[in-house]
Design a protein around this motif. Structure first.
Motif, PDB file in Angstrom:
ATOM      1  N   THR A  43      23.249  10.869 -40.500  1.00 54.11           N
ATOM      2  CA  THR A  43      24.203  11.960 -40.357  1.00 54.11           C
ATOM      3  C   THR A  43      24.380  12.410 -38.910  1.00 54.11           C
ATOM      4  N   LEU A  44      23.582  11.875 -37.994  1.00 56.66           N
ATOM      5  CA  LEU A  44      23.732  12.182 -36.574  1.00 56.66           C
ATOM      6  C   LEU A  44      24.494  11.057 -35.891  1.00 56.66           C
ATOM      7  N   GLY A  45      25.353  11.403 -34.938  1.00 56.61           N
ATOM      8  CA  GLY A  45      26.093  10.366 -34.215  1.00 56.61           C
ATOM      9  C   GLY A  45      25.204   9.538 -33.321  1.00 56.61           C
ATOM     10  N   ILE A  64      21.132   8.718 -32.957  1.00 55.81           N
ATOM     11  CA  ILE A  64      19.918   8.862 -33.765  1.00 55.81           C
ATOM     12  C   ILE A  64      18.683   8.560 -32.920  1.00 55.81           C
ATOM     13  N   PRO A  65      17.800   9.540 -32.735  1.00 57.06           N
ATOM     14  CA  PRO A  65      16.535   9.243 -32.060  1.00 57.06           C
ATOM     15  C   PRO A  65      15.602   8.437 -32.975  1.00 57.06           C
ATOM     16  N   VAL A  66      15.074   7.362 -32.448  1.00 57.31           N
ATOM     17  CA  VAL A  66      14.051   6.583 -33.148  1.00 57.31           C
ATOM     18  C   VAL A  66      12.857   6.545 -32.194  1.00 57.31           C
ATOM     19  N   GLY A  67      11.989   7.536 -32.318  1.00 53.12           N
ATOM     20  CA  GLY A  67      10.993   7.747 -31.283  1.00 53.12           C
ATOM     21  C   GLY A  67      11.714   8.198 -30.022  1.00 53.12           C
ATOM     22  N   TRP A  68      11.474   7.471 -28.920  1.00 54.58           N
ATOM     23  CA  TRP A  68      12.158   7.785 -27.663  1.00 54.58           C
ATOM     24  C   TRP A  68      13.234   6.750 -27.337  1.00 54.58           C
ATOM     25  N   ARG A  69      13.663   6.018 -28.333  1.00 53.03           N
ATOM     26  CA  ARG A  69      14.870   5.203 -28.216  1.00 53.03           C
ATOM     27  C   ARG A  69      15.971   5.890 -29.020  1.00 53.03           C
ATOM     28  N   PHE A  70      17.205   5.698 -28.600  1.00 57.79           N
ATOM     29  CA  PHE A  70      18.324   6.381 -29.248  1.00 57.79           C
ATOM     30  C   PHE A  70      19.417   5.355 -29.548  1.00 57.79           C
ATOM     31  N   VAL A  71      19.883   5.318 -30.788  1.00 58.56           N
ATOM     32  CA  VAL A  71      20.918   4.374 -31.182  1.00 58.56           C
ATOM     33  C   VAL A  71      22.125   5.129 -31.733  1.00 58.56           C
ATOM     34  N   ARG A  72      23.283   4.514 -31.612  1.00 62.93           N
ATOM     35  CA  ARG A  72      24.500   5.104 -32.174  1.00 62.93           C
ATOM     36  C   ARG A  72      24.611   4.775 -33.654  1.00 62.93           C
ATOM     37  N   ARG A  73      25.221   5.666 -34.401  1.00 57.28           N
ATOM     38  CA  ARG A  73      25.428   5.471 -35.833  1.00 57.28           C
ATOM     39  C   ARG A  73      26.363   4.283 -36.061  1.00 57.28           C
ATOM     40  N   VAL A 127       8.771  16.469 -32.920  1.00 58.52           N
ATOM     41  CA  VAL A 127      10.044  16.495 -33.652  1.00 58.52           C
ATOM     42  C   VAL A 127      11.171  16.489 -32.633  1.00 58.52           C
ATOM     43  N   MET A 128      12.124  15.579 -32.792  1.00 59.00           N
ATOM     44  CA  MET A 128      13.267  15.469 -31.891  1.00 59.00           C
ATOM     45  C   MET A 128      14.476  16.103 -32.563  1.00 59.00           C
ATOM     46  N   LEU A 129      15.077  17.098 -31.907  1.00 59.80           N
ATOM     47  CA  LEU A 129      16.187  17.844 -32.481  1.00 59.80           C
ATOM     48  C   LEU A 129      17.389  17.814 -31.540  1.00 59.80           C
ATOM     49  N   PRO A 130      18.620  17.725 -32.061  1.00 64.58           N
ATOM     50  CA  PRO A 130      19.805  17.715 -31.200  1.00 64.58           C
ATOM     51  C   PRO A 130      19.974  19.031 -30.464  1.00 64.58           C
TER      52      PRO A 130
END
Length: 269
Positions: free
Chosen positions: A157-159, A161-170, A232-235
């Motif tokens: 549901t996030l555009g 997405i944090p996966v640990g300290w990597r971030f991917v697009r939806r 916890v990683m929050l937008p």
């Protein structure tokens, strides 16, 4: 003697372990991922027979070249070796772009990592997104076991997405990558994500009530992985909720009212 940048080798392990031990108060993950990273665009900087720095480029979904693992041994900082590694990785990104493997370069950094932020700004990166990372200890919660589920595109549901300290697009490609690199949990209808080897959690509903409901389940997963604390990683949009988030037992690593994780992006040109 000029420093040499080359691919990491198994015999570099003692040097990597030393750098990790002297980084982030000994909490650096570098030594834990050493075997996994070997042979996959993982480089070291060697000076007079000693490895004093590292850098890694990981290809993430949607042809993103993710820069990570940039380290310089504390005894050798302030001499330009970080810049040398950063420049080398930018050139690697350009080559991978010419080969059609990468369309953008990205990396994440903590807001107090001024050297990385300065290098990013001076080499054409811009801030793509911002997040808050908060920590807590498992002992503050009555542990509740969540259910492991398979992620789908609808779950994301996030555009970004944090996966640990990597971030991917939806994207559909990201769903496949997440299935291989992370685990999705459901607790009473609320879902959260965590990388397979980490304890930094991403909730997909960031309301105070739902976050409060998920924290005991996150603590359960952390305990299962042998950890007494988790993050916890929050937008960045949760900024107005920060006082309530803190009352749930979460704390910012360093006092700030602004997002403390920056995701930088640039075209590899």
């Amino acid at each position: 003697m000029e420093p040499l940048i080359r691919k990491a080798m198994p015999e570099d392990r003692p040097f990597i372990e030393e750098i990790a031990r002297l980084t982030w108060g000994g909490e650096d993950y570098l030594a834990r991922v050493f075997d996994e990273w070997l042979g996959d665009n993982f480089y070291v900087l060697e000076l007079e027979g000693k490895v004093i720095g590292t850098a890694k480029l990981t290809i993430l979904p949607d042809k993103v070249g993710w820069l990570e693992g940039l380290r310089v041994h504390p005894n050798y900082r302030g001499r330009g070796y970080g810049w040398k590694l950063h420049s080398f990785m930018l050139e690697l990104g350009k080559r991978l772009a010419r080969e059609g493997k990468v369309e953008a370069l990205e990396f994440a950094t903590y807001f107090l990592n001024r050297e990385s932020i300065s290098m990013a700004e001076k080499t054409g990166f811009h801030v793509k997104a911002e997040f808050f990372v908060l920590g807590t200890k498992t002992e503050g919660f009555e542990l509740e076991e969540p259910e492991r589920v398979e992620p789908t595109l609808e779950d994301l549901t996030l555009g970004i997405i944090p996966v640990g300290w990597r971030f991917v697009r939806r994207s559909g490609e990201a769903v496949k990558w997440i299935r291989e690199n992370a685990e999705l949990y459901d607790f009473n209808g609320f879902r959260f994500l965590v990388s397979k080897k980490g304890t930094t959690f991403t909730p997909f509903d960031v309301g105070l009530a739902t976050l409060k409901a998920m924290l005991p389940a996150m603590a359960w997963v952390a305990e299962e992985r042998g950890r007494k604390s988790f993050d916890v990683m929050l937008p960045s949009g949760v900024k107005p909720l920060l006082p309530g988030v803190k009352r749930l037992g979460l704390f910012l690593w360093d006092e700030t009212e602004e997002p403390n994780v920056f995701i930088f992006r640039k075209k590899p040109s």
